[in-house]
Scaffold this motif. Structure first.
Motif, PDB file in Angstrom:
ATOM      1  N   THR A 163      -7.614   2.543  -2.086  1.00 16.07           N
ATOM      2  CA  THR A 163      -6.859   3.146  -0.997  1.00 16.07           C
ATOM      3  C   THR A 163      -6.013   4.263  -1.595  1.00 16.07           C
ATOM      4  O   THR A 163      -5.202   4.026  -2.496  1.00 16.07           O
ATOM      5  N   GLU A 188       1.557   5.165   0.670  1.00 18.94           N
ATOM      6  CA  GLU A 188       1.062   6.122   1.654  1.00 18.94           C
ATOM      7  C   GLU A 188       1.248   7.577   1.235  1.00 18.94           C
ATOM      8  O   GLU A 188       0.918   8.480   1.996  1.00 18.94           O
ATOM      9  N   GLY A 204      -3.252   5.993   1.889  1.00 21.98           N
ATOM     10  CA  GLY A 204      -3.555   5.321   3.142  1.00 21.98           C
ATOM     11  C   GLY A 204      -4.972   5.506   3.628  1.00 21.98           C
ATOM     12  O   GLY A 204      -5.318   5.061   4.726  1.00 21.98           O
ATOM     13  N   ARG A 205      -5.826   6.139   2.822  1.00 24.95           N
ATOM     14  CA  ARG A 205      -7.215   6.405   3.211  1.00 24.95           C
ATOM     15  C   ARG A 205      -8.170   5.598   2.337  1.00 24.95           C
ATOM     16  O   ARG A 205      -7.926   5.396   1.147  1.00 24.95           O
ATOM     17  N   ARG A 206      -9.285   5.204   2.926  1.00 25.18           N
ATOM     18  CA  ARG A 206     -10.314   4.463   2.191  1.00 25.18           C
ATOM     19  C   ARG A 206     -11.111   5.463   1.357  1.00 25.18           C
ATOM     20  O   ARG A 206     -11.775   6.335   1.895  1.00 25.18           O
ATOM     21  N   MET A 212       0.846  -1.200   0.000  1.00 31.09           N
ATOM     22  CA  MET A 212       0.000   0.000   0.000  1.00 31.09           C
ATOM     23  C   MET A 212       0.879   1.248   0.000  1.00 31.09           C
ATOM     24  O   MET A 212       1.819   1.357   0.779  1.00 31.09           O
TER      25      MET A 212
END
Length: 247
Positions: free
Chosen positions: A107, A3, A110-112, A1
């Motif tokens: 994502t 960021e 780092g956020r949905r 993921m």
């Protein structure tokens, strides 16, 4: 993921003024300064259509710089807009871009996130939504593929309103932008598992905290603002590109 995500939209390569296009190409050359991945949220090109054997000419510099970013290790995700929803295997296989159909859950920094270009949302009329569905359907794109590129591409560019839009002075008042901001609030209210809504299409840079820790973001455009956004787990900020080594 990843960021650190860099978000851009509404560049309209092929119709935007030459100085704006040069600025965007310079931005691509150093986009890695701001993030680990690049999210292009629609209308990268003023028109893009992949025939089976050919693609529109005139965007070699942009495609080469995108490919260079991928080779450098920067992931690129692309969601088609109302001008360039017909991306496909060329962008995936030759350039290395991940091509997605929006709206989509991702994502982002780092956020949905719920991500869409924005055309057809925010109260757009049924006529446009029907046209959008037809144009992006398999049979609609299949019919266009039978039109020779020397005819189809100029016709599509003739129908574009980008040059007229850039000729108008930029302004903060935009019914389209207001409608999309309202739509973002509705998405957040209806989806507790979404922290961030990302739209383009409105050409107005905007970031707002709709509820504690939950945001709406529009990265703006490269017609008037030369703007982009940087999203991380701890901040969401808008920036305007001022040139190599600058913002």
């Amino acid at each position: 993921m990843f960021e650190r995500t860099v978000v851009v939209s509404d560049i309209h390569l092929g119709a935007v003024a030459a100085e704006n296009e040069r600025a965007f190409l310079a931005f691509l050359a150093e986009a890695h300064r701001w993030g680990d991945e690049l999210l292009i949220n629609g209308d990268l090109f003023d028109f893009w259509f992949e025939y089976r054997q050919v693609v529109p000419r005139g965007q070699l510099d942009a495609l080469a710089r995108l490919r260079a970013l991928v080779e450098r290790g920067m992931a690129i995700r692309f969601i088609g807009g109302n001008h360039d929803a017909w991306g496909g295997s060329f962008l995936r296989d030759e350039v290395g871009i991940e091509v997605l159909d929006g709206p989509v859950r991702l994502t982002v920094g780092g956020r949905r996130a719920y991500v869409a270009h924005g055309d057809g949302l925010g109260g757009a009329d049924r006529g446009y939504r029907a046209l959008k569905w037809a144009a992006r359907s398999r049979w609609g794109s299949g019919l266009f593929r039978w039109v020779h590129p020397d005819l189809g591409v100029p016709l599509a560019r003739l129908a574009s309103g980008t040059k007229r839009a850039q000729a108008r002075e930029k302004g903060g008042d935009s019914p389209r932008a207001d409608r999309l901001a309202a739509c973002a609030r509705e998405v957040l209210a209806a989806n507790a598992d979404v922290d961030l809504v990302v739209f383009g299409h409105a050409h107005r840079p905007e970031v707002s905290e709709v509820a504690p820790g939950r945001f709406y973001l529009n990265a703006g455009d490269w017609l008037h603002h030369n703007s982009f956004a940087v999203v991380t787990p701890t901040e969401i900020r808008l920036e305007s590109y001022t040139g190599p080594g600058g913002g």
